[in-house]
Design an enzyme around this catalytic site. Structure first.
Site, PDB file in Angstrom:
ATOM      1  N   CYS A 260      58.941  -2.103  12.054  1.00  0.00           N
ATOM      2  CA  CYS A 260      57.873  -1.760  11.959  1.00  0.00           C
ATOM      3  C   CYS A 260      57.371  -1.280  10.606  1.00  0.00           C
ATOM      4  O   CYS A 260      58.354  -0.564   9.942  1.00  0.00           O
ATOM      5  CB  CYS A 260      57.820  -0.457  13.026  1.00  0.00           C
ATOM      6  SG  CYS A 260      56.069   0.431  12.743  1.00  0.00           S
ATOM      7  N   CYS A 263      57.493   2.596  10.234  1.00  0.00           N
ATOM      8  CA  CYS A 263      58.885   3.069  10.264  1.00  0.00           C
ATOM      9  C   CYS A 263      59.449   2.933   8.879  1.00  0.00           C
ATOM     10  O   CYS A 263      60.583   3.822   8.722  1.00  0.00           O
ATOM     11  CB  CYS A 263      59.612   2.638  11.325  1.00  0.00           C
ATOM     12  SG  CYS A 263      59.006   2.974  13.134  1.00  0.00           S
TER      13      CYS A 263
END
Length: 419
Positions: A260, A263
């Site tokens: 992600c 992230c």
């Protein structure tokens, strides 16, 4: 790409021959290398070309533009000279894309900058007592034992930034009346789509230490250093999580999904501050709940150069939710959530890559755990996809953990239960 592999950072230019000496002198990771100042460079007998290369590469690393580092260094220009080139020159001479040109020439943007002098000011300033309701009840006087080493290690050499002492202090200042509840989310969640989608429920109490001390984890990667293998080739035996913070406090960043972009951006901006955490005596760990080798390889050490842990039973993630996993659907938690969209745009501006492999509905967060059995000092929950723990609070808590007598960690649990 802004990689934390030091070989990628120094590239194929004038710094490559310095690698053995850098390792010998302790400049063996990218965050530490980037805080090298003029005196440090002189002690290493660096040429002017090498000094210019270090400045150029540090600037590019902050903006995830390392793909242009070799070409820019080969030009023989200093960073200031390169910044004065026109967009046409940057494109024609170095093949820089239009969006990358904008990122390269924008000296006002943050891009996850490493303001180590700010952390030093946070470390040494005196603060008044926080008001009732805060996580800590007594005033914490500054710890001065590291002051001389902090002065050297936390200085940041930059020709494009001259932040005054007062401004630096203000940037990381915890305002009077700031309440540490021990469990926070960056912004409150609200009903979405005219109330059709309800807010995600959030646990009100910080996790008990007993919920994390016996978690079984496995080390997937070591802390990255020069010449180290990119992945752990032999399977490491499982271990109890409590061994991680037996001797030193620890920050554990629980990653929702390593592919992600949000992230990755959070992990990158946190690990970029590693010299600060080193000076504060705090370790950094990233926690994954899935072990997909290709994803670990893409994540480490490009976006995170520290130890990566595998929490197979997802116990850290359950602890964040008070015993239950915090989950949200992609449509309701992202597409219909303006704050998650804003978080995505923030991460996108850093120019990082992303993919959609793995499970991304289980929300992550962050723990700060004190040394030994002193307990959980701080907990952050990813309420909206892409929420980051506020660094001002993270640094403040870590600063207080330096002296157990002053921070009184043993009383944290009872204080949290009272709140």
């Amino acid at each position: 790409m802004a990689s934390f592999a030091i070989e990628d950072f120094v590239g194929n230019g004038s710094l490559q021959g310095l690698l053995p000496k850098l390792l010998e002198e302790g400049w063996d990771d990218v965050p530490t290398l980037k805080i090298m100042n003029a005196d440090d460079m002189n002690e290493l007998n660096m040429t002017q070309r090498q000094k210019d290369a270090m400045e150029i590469r540090s600037y590019l690393h902050d903006r995830a533009l390392m793909q242009y580092a070799d070409k820019l260094e080969e030009s023989g220009n200093s960073l200031s000279e390169l910044l004065n080139l026109s967009a046409v020159d940057l494109t024609s001479k170095f093949g820089m894309k239009r969006g990358h040109v904008a990122r390269f020439t924008d000296k006002t943007a943050d891009f996850g900058r490493d303001s180590f002098s700010e952390a030093y000011n946070l470390q040494v300033r005196r603060r008044s007592s926080l008001r009732n309701g805060s996580l800590y009840r007594k005033d914490i006087s500054p710890v001065n034992s590291r002051k001389q080493s902090m002065t050297r290690s936390l200085r940041r050499t930059s020709t494009t930034s001259d932040i005054s002492l007062e401004q630096s202090m203000a940037d990381f200042e915890i305002k009077d009346g700031h309440i540490f509840k021990g469990i926070v989310a960056s912004m409150p969640d609200e009903p979405r789509v005219c109330g059709c989608v309800q807010a995600t429920p959030v646990v009100e109490n910080v996790a008990h230490y007993s919920s994390i001390e016996n978690i079984t984890i496995q080390k997937l990667t070591p802390e990255y250093k020069i010449g180290m293998e990119r992945l752990v080739k032999t399977k490491t035996p499982p271990m109890k999580a409590s061994k991680l913070w037996r001797d030193k406090p620890a920050v554990l960043l629980c990653i929702r999904r390593p592919g992600c972009i949000m992230c990755r951006a959070e992990a990158h901006q946190l690990y970029a501050k590693k010299p600060i955490f080193d000076a504060l005596g705090v370790q950094l760990f990233a926690v994954l709940h899935e072990k997909i080798e290709s994803e670990v390889k893409d994540f480490w050490p490009r976006y995170w150069g520290g130890v990566v842990l595998f929490d197979k039973s997802m116990e850290f993630y359950k602890a964040l939710g008070g015993g239950n996993l915090l989950k949200d659907k992609f449509i309701s938690g992202f597409l219909f959530n303006p704050r998650a969209i804003s978080n995505y745009r923030r991460a996108k501006s850093m120019g990082l890559d992303q993919n959609f492999r793995g499970e991304g509905e289980t929300k992550g967060g962050l723990f700060i755990v004190g040394k030994g059995k002193s307990g959980i000092a701080y907990q952050f929950i990813e309420r909206n996809f892409g929420d980051w723990a506020p660094l001002t609070e993270v640094f403040e808590i870590c600063r207080r953990l330096q002296n157990p007598q002053e921070s009184q960690l043993e009383s944290i649990t009872s204080i949290q239960q009272q709140d």
